[in-house]
Design an enzyme around this catalytic site. Structure first.
Site, PDB file in Angstrom:
ATOM      1  N   ASP A 254     -26.876 -11.776 -13.878  1.00  9.48           N
ATOM      2  CA  ASP A 254     -26.945 -11.129 -12.076  1.00  9.48           C
ATOM      3  C   ASP A 254     -25.369  -9.738 -12.812  1.00  9.48           C
ATOM      4  OD1 ASP A 254     -23.649 -11.411 -13.855  1.00  9.48           O
ATOM      5  OD2 ASP A 254     -23.212 -13.096 -11.910  1.00  9.48           O
TER       6      ASP A 254
ATOM      7  N   HIS B 107     -24.181  -8.831 -15.390  1.00 13.00           N
ATOM      8  CA  HIS B 107     -22.000  -8.701 -16.303  1.00 13.00           C
ATOM      9  C   HIS B 107     -22.465  -9.210 -17.596  1.00 13.00           C
ATOM     10  CE1 HIS B 107     -22.826 -13.451 -16.524  1.00 13.00           C
ATOM     11  NE2 HIS B 107     -23.669 -12.948 -18.357  1.00 13.00           N
TER      12      HIS B 107
ATOM     13  N   GLU C 228     -17.791 -10.232 -13.887  1.00 15.35           N
ATOM     14  CA  GLU C 228     -18.840 -11.096 -12.970  1.00 15.35           C
ATOM     15  C   GLU C 228     -18.517  -9.953 -11.848  1.00 15.35           C
ATOM     16  OE1 GLU C 228     -21.065 -13.033 -13.269  1.00 15.35           O
ATOM     17  OE2 GLU C 228     -20.646 -14.924 -13.566  1.00 15.35           O
TER      18      GLU C 228
HETATM   19  P1  PGA Z   1     -28.093 -14.925 -22.912  1.00 12.43           P
HETATM   20  O1  PGA Z   1     -26.643 -14.928 -21.979  1.00 12.43           O
HETATM   21  O2  PGA Z   1     -27.670 -14.558 -23.995  1.00 12.43           O
HETATM   22  O3  PGA Z   1     -28.172 -16.513 -23.361  1.00 12.43           O
HETATM   23  O4  PGA Z   1     -28.813 -14.635 -21.667  1.00 12.43           O
HETATM   24  C1  PGA Z   1     -26.251 -13.252 -21.939  1.00 12.43           C
HETATM   25  C2  PGA Z   1     -24.786 -13.184 -20.455  1.00 12.43           C
HETATM   26  O5  PGA Z   1     -25.118 -13.811 -19.823  1.00 12.43           O
HETATM   27  O6  PGA Z   1     -24.123 -12.473 -20.627  1.00 12.43           O
END
Ligand code: PGA
Length: 273
Positions: A136, A138, A143
């Site tokens: 998304d 973030h 968020e």
């Molecule tokens: P991920 O998470 O490395 O497990 O894809 C990244 C994040 O949510 O910032």
């Protein structure tokens, strides 16, 4: 923003480890901002290898992690405290009193956030902040809708993030709904920001934050305002970039300049300077 596109996730982790190791060699008391998640795992693996082979010491390094789930104690296998201990700290010669991961069990998060920020300031600020990116858009747990000036505080996780992260828990219901996270404003104060993204499920978020407008709906887009950001992508994560070919050309020109010992960025990717 320096956008580097490499063939696969392994090359991304090698390049990221080279940058981090280069900094620690130049500055043995470096302050590193660290991230959890699947993306940086292989980079931590590379750093552990460099340490084991006697090429890198973390003895003088201080670290600050981005975030933690609220309600999970450090002993919980899905807590970010546990993750960091398990995937990096226990394998290298870092001093545990210089490793900071936010607490998921604070009583007063307003006060706790203030203290965490103060601890970063007391350490001299973050030299290099490692980041992943959520699907998304973030960074840390900022968020969509987070203030781009936000500081360390509590944040409610979106359904999308909880679903993405539920792969590590037995069920979606077990994924905490709240997290404590450095703010976007906190992250923007790091001297160098290194964002890694791998895999096709990140292609949309990558295009939005690199080429879209600066917006609190994609908090990674705030990185466009920072003077020294390095984005390292594998080919699937770079796939939706409209100016992809241009970034490849800029990178080739940059590497050429570096061979002549000229530089646009403060340091090269090498570990020699
Ligand atoms: P991920 O998470 O490395 O497990 O894809 C990244 C994040 O949510 O910032």
């Amino acid at each position: 923003m320096r956008v580097v596109i490499l063939k696969n996730a392994e090359e991304v982790s090698r390049r990221a480890a080279e940058i981090i190791a280069g900094l620690v060699k130049r500055r043995p008391t470096a302050v590193l901002g660290l991230a959890t998640g699947s993306t940086p795992l292989a980079t931590y693996g590379q750093l552990i290898e460099l340490h084991r082979s006697g090429q890198l010491s973390f003895a003088g390094v201080t670290t600050f992690n981005l975030d933690e789930y609220v309600g999970l104690p450090p002993s919980h296998p899905q807590s970010y405290n546990f993750f960091m201990h398990n995937h990096l700290f226990r394998h290298v010669d870092i001093s545990s009193d210089r490793c900071h991961v936010p607490s998921g069990l604070a009583d007063n998060y307003y006060e706790y956030g203030r203290q965490y920020e103060q601890a970063i300031q007391n350490a001299g600020g973050i030299d290099l902040q490692l980041l992943g990116i959520g699907s998304d858009g973030h960074i840390a747990f900022n968020e969509p809708g987070s203030s781009l000036a936000s500081r360390t505080r509590l944040k409610a996780l979106t359904e999308e993030t909880r679903r993405d992260n539920s792969r590590f828990f037995d069920s979606l219901d077990e994924v905490p709904k709240l997290a404590v996270t450095m703010g976007v404003g906190t992250i923007l104060e790091a001297r160098h920001i290194l964002l890694l993204a791998t895999g096709a499920n990140k292609a949309g978020a990558v295009r939005s934050f690199v080429e879209g407008p600066v917006t609190s709906q994609i908090t990674a887009s705030a990185l466009q305002l920072h003077p020294w950001v390095t984005v390292i992508l594998d080919e699937p994560a770079a796939d939706w970039l409209e100016r992809r070919q241009y970034y490849v050309e800029v990178e080739a020109a940059q590497r050429e300049l570096e061979t002549k010992n000229q530089r646009y960025y403060p340091v090269t990717f090498g570990t020699k300077d």
